[in-house]
Structures are given as C-alpha cells and as structure tokens.
Scaffold this motif. Structure first.
Motif, PDB file in Angstrom:
ATOM      1  N   MET A  34       0.843  -1.186   0.000  1.00 57.77           N
ATOM      2  CA  MET A  34       0.000   0.000   0.000  1.00 57.77           C
ATOM      3  C   MET A  34       0.886   1.247   0.000  1.00 57.77           C
ATOM      4  O   MET A  34       1.953   1.250   0.587  1.00 57.77           O
ATOM      5  N   ARG A  35       0.438   2.292  -0.632  1.00 55.55           N
ATOM      6  CA  ARG A  35       1.127   3.581  -0.732  1.00 55.55           C
ATOM      7  C   ARG A  35       2.378   3.520  -1.596  1.00 55.55           C
ATOM      8  O   ARG A  35       3.169   4.423  -1.599  1.00 55.55           O
ATOM      9  N   GLN A  36       2.550   2.444  -2.323  1.00 61.94           N
ATOM     10  CA  GLN A  36       3.680   2.327  -3.226  1.00 61.94           C
ATOM     11  C   GLN A  36       3.264   2.850  -4.590  1.00 61.94           C
ATOM     12  O   GLN A  36       2.186   2.562  -5.074  1.00 61.94           O
ATOM     13  N   ARG A  37       4.126   3.629  -5.214  1.00 58.97           N
ATOM     14  CA  ARG A  37       3.833   4.128  -6.555  1.00 58.97           C
ATOM     15  C   ARG A  37       4.078   3.012  -7.558  1.00 58.97           C
ATOM     16  O   ARG A  37       4.986   2.217  -7.419  1.00 58.97           O
ATOM     17  N   PHE A  38       3.255   2.989  -8.579  1.00 57.37           N
ATOM     18  CA  PHE A  38       3.365   1.955  -9.590  1.00 57.37           C
ATOM     19  C   PHE A  38       3.898   2.549 -10.883  1.00 57.37           C
ATOM     20  O   PHE A  38       3.422   3.575 -11.337  1.00 57.37           O
ATOM     21  N   THR A  39       4.872   1.880 -11.473  1.00 59.24           N
ATOM     22  CA  THR A  39       5.318   2.278 -12.798  1.00 59.24           C
ATOM     23  C   THR A  39       4.228   1.846 -13.774  1.00 59.24           C
ATOM     24  O   THR A  39       3.380   1.014 -13.443  1.00 59.24           O
ATOM     25  N   SER A  40       4.237   2.392 -14.952  1.00 56.99           N
ATOM     26  CA  SER A  40       3.187   2.051 -15.904  1.00 56.99           C
ATOM     27  C   SER A  40       3.177   0.553 -16.205  1.00 56.99           C
ATOM     28  O   SER A  40       2.114  -0.050 -16.329  1.00 56.99           O
ATOM     29  N   GLU A  41       4.350  -0.059 -16.296  1.00 53.72           N
ATOM     30  CA  GLU A  41       4.432  -1.493 -16.570  1.00 53.72           C
ATOM     31  C   GLU A  41       3.859  -2.309 -15.412  1.00 53.72           C
ATOM     32  O   GLU A  41       3.086  -3.247 -15.620  1.00 53.72           O
ATOM     33  N   ALA A  42       4.213  -1.939 -14.191  1.00 56.72           N
ATOM     34  CA  ALA A  42       3.707  -2.652 -13.014  1.00 56.72           C
ATOM     35  C   ALA A  42       2.202  -2.436 -12.860  1.00 56.72           C
ATOM     36  O   ALA A  42       1.472  -3.353 -12.469  1.00 56.72           O
ATOM     37  N   LEU A  54      -8.471   0.444 -11.505  1.00 57.21           N
ATOM     38  CA  LEU A  54      -7.576  -0.478 -12.213  1.00 57.21           C
ATOM     39  C   LEU A  54      -8.362  -1.453 -13.083  1.00 57.21           C
ATOM     40  O   LEU A  54      -7.944  -1.757 -14.204  1.00 57.21           O
ATOM     41  N   LEU A  55      -9.484  -1.940 -12.573  1.00 59.22           N
ATOM     42  CA  LEU A  55     -10.300  -2.857 -13.362  1.00 59.22           C
ATOM     43  C   LEU A  55     -10.826  -2.166 -14.619  1.00 59.22           C
ATOM     44  O   LEU A  55     -10.829  -2.747 -15.705  1.00 59.22           O
ATOM     45  N   ARG A  56     -11.249  -0.921 -14.483  1.00 59.55           N
ATOM     46  CA  ARG A  56     -11.739  -0.176 -15.647  1.00 59.55           C
ATOM     47  C   ARG A  56     -10.607   0.076 -16.642  1.00 59.55           C
ATOM     48  O   ARG A  56     -10.805  -0.033 -17.852  1.00 59.55           O
ATOM     49  N   VAL A  94       0.008  -1.894 -15.285  1.00 62.20           N
ATOM     50  CA  VAL A  94      -0.673  -2.696 -16.305  1.00 62.20           C
ATOM     51  C   VAL A  94      -0.731  -4.154 -15.855  1.00 62.20           C
ATOM     52  O   VAL A  94      -1.768  -4.814 -15.999  1.00 62.20           O
ATOM     53  N   GLN A  95       0.363  -4.665 -15.303  1.00 63.74           N
ATOM     54  CA  GLN A  95       0.388  -6.060 -14.837  1.00 63.74           C
ATOM     55  C   GLN A  95      -0.558  -6.257 -13.666  1.00 63.74           C
ATOM     56  O   GLN A  95      -1.288  -7.244 -13.602  1.00 63.74           O
ATOM     57  N   LEU A  96      -0.561  -5.311 -12.733  1.00 61.39           N
ATOM     58  CA  LEU A  96      -1.457  -5.386 -11.583  1.00 61.39           C
ATOM     59  C   LEU A  96      -2.907  -5.363 -12.039  1.00 61.39           C
ATOM     60  O   LEU A  96      -3.737  -6.157 -11.574  1.00 61.39           O
ATOM     61  N   ALA A  97      -3.236  -4.485 -12.976  1.00 60.54           N
ATOM     62  CA  ALA A  97      -4.597  -4.391 -13.489  1.00 60.54           C
ATOM     63  C   ALA A  97      -5.003  -5.709 -14.148  1.00 60.54           C
ATOM     64  O   ALA A  97      -6.132  -6.181 -13.965  1.00 60.54           O
ATOM     65  N   ALA A  98      -4.100  -6.328 -14.891  1.00 58.82           N
ATOM     66  CA  ALA A  98      -4.396  -7.607 -15.538  1.00 58.82           C
ATOM     67  C   ALA A  98      -4.627  -8.708 -14.503  1.00 58.82           C
ATOM     68  O   ALA A  98      -5.535  -9.536 -14.656  1.00 58.82           O
ATOM     69  N   ASP A  99      -3.825  -8.713 -13.452  1.00 55.24           N
ATOM     70  CA  ASP A  99      -3.991  -9.710 -12.386  1.00 55.24           C
ATOM     71  C   ASP A  99      -5.328  -9.532 -11.671  1.00 55.24           C
ATOM     72  O   ASP A  99      -6.030 -10.510 -11.391  1.00 55.24           O
ATOM     73  N   LEU A 100      -5.680  -8.281 -11.375  1.00 55.22           N
ATOM     74  CA  LEU A 100      -6.957  -8.007 -10.718  1.00 55.22           C
ATOM     75  C   LEU A 100      -8.125  -8.380 -11.630  1.00 55.22           C
ATOM     76  O   LEU A 100      -9.130  -8.935 -11.173  1.00 55.22           O
ATOM     77  N   LYS A 101      -7.989  -8.087 -12.922  1.00 55.33           N
ATOM     78  CA  LYS A 101      -9.041  -8.430 -13.877  1.00 55.33           C
ATOM     79  C   LYS A 101      -9.272  -9.936 -13.889  1.00 55.33           C
ATOM     80  O   LYS A 101     -10.418 -10.398 -13.864  1.00 55.33           O
ATOM     81  N   SER A 102      -8.203 -10.699 -13.899  1.00 53.81           N
ATOM     82  CA  SER A 102      -8.319 -12.156 -13.901  1.00 53.81           C
ATOM     83  C   SER A 102      -9.039 -12.652 -12.647  1.00 53.81           C
ATOM     84  O   SER A 102      -9.937 -13.499 -12.731  1.00 53.81           O
TER      85      SER A 102
END
Length: 68
Positions: free
Chosen positions: A3-11, A46-48, A13-21
């Motif tokens: 929590m409170r960690q900044r995400f790079t665009s690559e991370a 992120l899901l959107r 996108v990967q996080l959003a894909a994992d949550l979507k799954s």
C-alpha cells in the motif's frame, strides 16, 4: 505490492491484468481491495483501465427471493 507504493506504468498494467483475472474468476471488488489493503476506488479504477466488464451492483439476482 505494498500500500502507498507508486506503480510504474508497466507494473500498473500487470497489476490491473492480475486483478481483472481474479475479478472475472468471481472475486468481488471489495474482496480484492481488502485482500491487498487498497481502497475500493483504486481497485475499481484499475479494473476499468484493464477493460474489465464490471458486474452490476447488488450481487447475484438469480434464484428465489427471500421473504422480507
């Protein structure tokens, strides 16, 4: 990711894909948010971003209605 960690665009996108799954496998947004310690709004965003088709509010409407 913490929590409170900044995400790079690559991370992100990967996080959003994992949550979507996970969401498409039946997890709720609230459950995903609680599991990772993030807000409902953050997970929803992120899901959107991942192009997820969100389920309607209110949970399952299938099956018999309970007596009120």
């Amino acid at each position: 990711m913490e929590m409170r960690q900044r995400f790079t665009s690559e991370a992100r996108v990967q996080l959003a894909a994992d949550l979507k799954s996970a969401y498409e496998s039946g997890e709720s947004i609230r459950a995903l948010a609680a599991e990772h310690g993030w807000s409902y709004g953050f997970v929803h965003d992120l899901l959107r971003e991942a192009g997820t088709e969100l389920r309607p509010r209110g949970g399952s409407t299938r099956g018999p209605r309970s007596a009120r």
